[in-house]
Write a protein that holds these residues in place. Structure first.
Motif, PDB file in Angstrom:
ATOM      1  N   LEU A 101      21.311 -38.459 -27.440  1.00  0.00           N
ATOM      2  CA  LEU A 101      20.022 -38.599 -26.756  1.00  0.00           C
ATOM      3  C   LEU A 101      20.131 -38.366 -25.252  1.00  0.00           C
ATOM      4  O   LEU A 101      19.116 -38.253 -24.570  1.00  0.00           O
ATOM      5  N   ASP A 104      20.523 -33.018 -22.115  1.00  0.00           N
ATOM      6  CA  ASP A 104      19.338 -32.517 -21.436  1.00  0.00           C
ATOM      7  C   ASP A 104      19.281 -30.995 -21.633  1.00  0.00           C
ATOM      8  O   ASP A 104      20.216 -30.284 -21.245  1.00  0.00           O
ATOM      9  N   SER A 134      14.762 -35.765 -33.772  1.00  0.00           N
ATOM     10  CA  SER A 134      13.685 -35.189 -32.980  1.00  0.00           C
ATOM     11  C   SER A 134      14.247 -34.533 -31.709  1.00  0.00           C
ATOM     12  O   SER A 134      13.811 -33.446 -31.293  1.00  0.00           O
ATOM     13  N   HIS A 135      15.232 -35.181 -31.103  1.00  0.00           N
ATOM     14  CA  HIS A 135      15.844 -34.616 -29.898  1.00  0.00           C
ATOM     15  C   HIS A 135      16.593 -33.329 -30.236  1.00  0.00           C
ATOM     16  O   HIS A 135      16.511 -32.333 -29.503  1.00  0.00           O
ATOM     17  N   SER A 138      14.322 -30.516 -30.421  1.00  0.00           N
ATOM     18  CA  SER A 138      13.899 -30.022 -29.102  1.00  0.00           C
ATOM     19  C   SER A 138      14.973 -29.140 -28.454  1.00  0.00           C
ATOM     20  O   SER A 138      14.687 -28.433 -27.488  1.00  0.00           O
TER      21      SER A 138
END
Ligand SMILES: C[S@@+](CC[C@H](N)C(=O)[O-])C[C@H]1O[C@@H](n2cnc3c(N)ncnc32)[C@H](O)[C@@H]1O
Length: 203
Positions: A101, A104, A134-135, A138
């Motif tokens: 998490l 970046d 979910s991360h 992305s």
């Protein structure tokens, strides 16, 4: 989920209970035993020179095998002892210290394939599975995919039980689609003792 809210990973909580992993793979690599099964399947999911994230890269075997096949690999492993083992075993492989998490997209970019194999999913912090999936979504480039593999029950020390149907539901709730489920990295039919999923962004 902010850094402060994030529960420790099950891997970190298991402490010395997980030390067998590094020792075992260290021995296998030193003996020249084949430890590339996950990487071969990952390679088959990629065009040549793909961008790959190895999430929870451990002692580095999967990331190193994918880099050796010509892919552009970002490896990340929060466990300092495993990063040290990875550096000693595969000196050319750079490994970030980030927890899933904390990755970046501005820093690491986006990926054609995210690999979370060798039981990473059953060692995430309690209750973070959907946030991590979910991360990961992305972090996918257009058309990107996710390869996960784990023991759904009675896994190694400190691992949770994670039923394949629950993983599939968590993936869907996280904006991912289940493209395939297999029972091994050699694409055996779905089985009770191991599960391999190929996921991609839904919609
Ligand atoms: C059994 S090891 C597998 C290592 C490697 N993928 C392999 O197959 O050889 C599981 C790994 O998951 C990592 N892990 C667990 N939760 C994680 C998280 N939230 N973010 C990144 N890595 C995580 C642990 O640090 C540990 O190295």
């Amino acid at each position: 989920m902010t850094t402060a809210d994030r529960p420790p990973t099950r891997w970190a909580l298991a402490g010395d209970g997980t030390s067998g992993y590094g020792r075992c793979f260290g021995r296998l690599v030193a003996d020249g035993t084949d430890v590339d099964g996950e990487a071969r399947l990952a390679d088959s999911l990629l065009a040549r020179g793909g961008r790959v994230l190895d999430l929870g890269s451990g002692m580095g075997r999967v990331a190193a095998a994918l880099a050796a096949r010509g892919h552009d690999v970002v490896a990340t492993e929060p466990d300092e002892a495993l990063r040290a083992q990875s550096r000693a075993t595969y000196p050319d492989l750079e490994v970030l210290p980030h927890e899933a998490l904390a990755l970046d997209a501005e820093e690491v970019g986006r990926f054609d394939l995210v690999v979370a194999v060798g039981n990473v999913m059953v060692y995430l912090g309690e209750g973070t599975e959907r946030a991590v999936l979910s991360h990961v979504r992305s972090l996918l480039a257009p058309g990107g995919r996710v390869l996960v593999g784990f023991h759904p029950r009675s896994g190694p020390a400190g691992a949770r039980d994670y039923a394949p149907d629950e993983l599939a539901e968590d993936a869907r709730s996280s904006g991912l689609r289940v493209d395939h489920r297999f029972g091994s990295y050699e694409l055996h039919p779905p089985a009770d003792d191991y599960c391999v999923f190929v996921l991609s962004a839904a919609g």
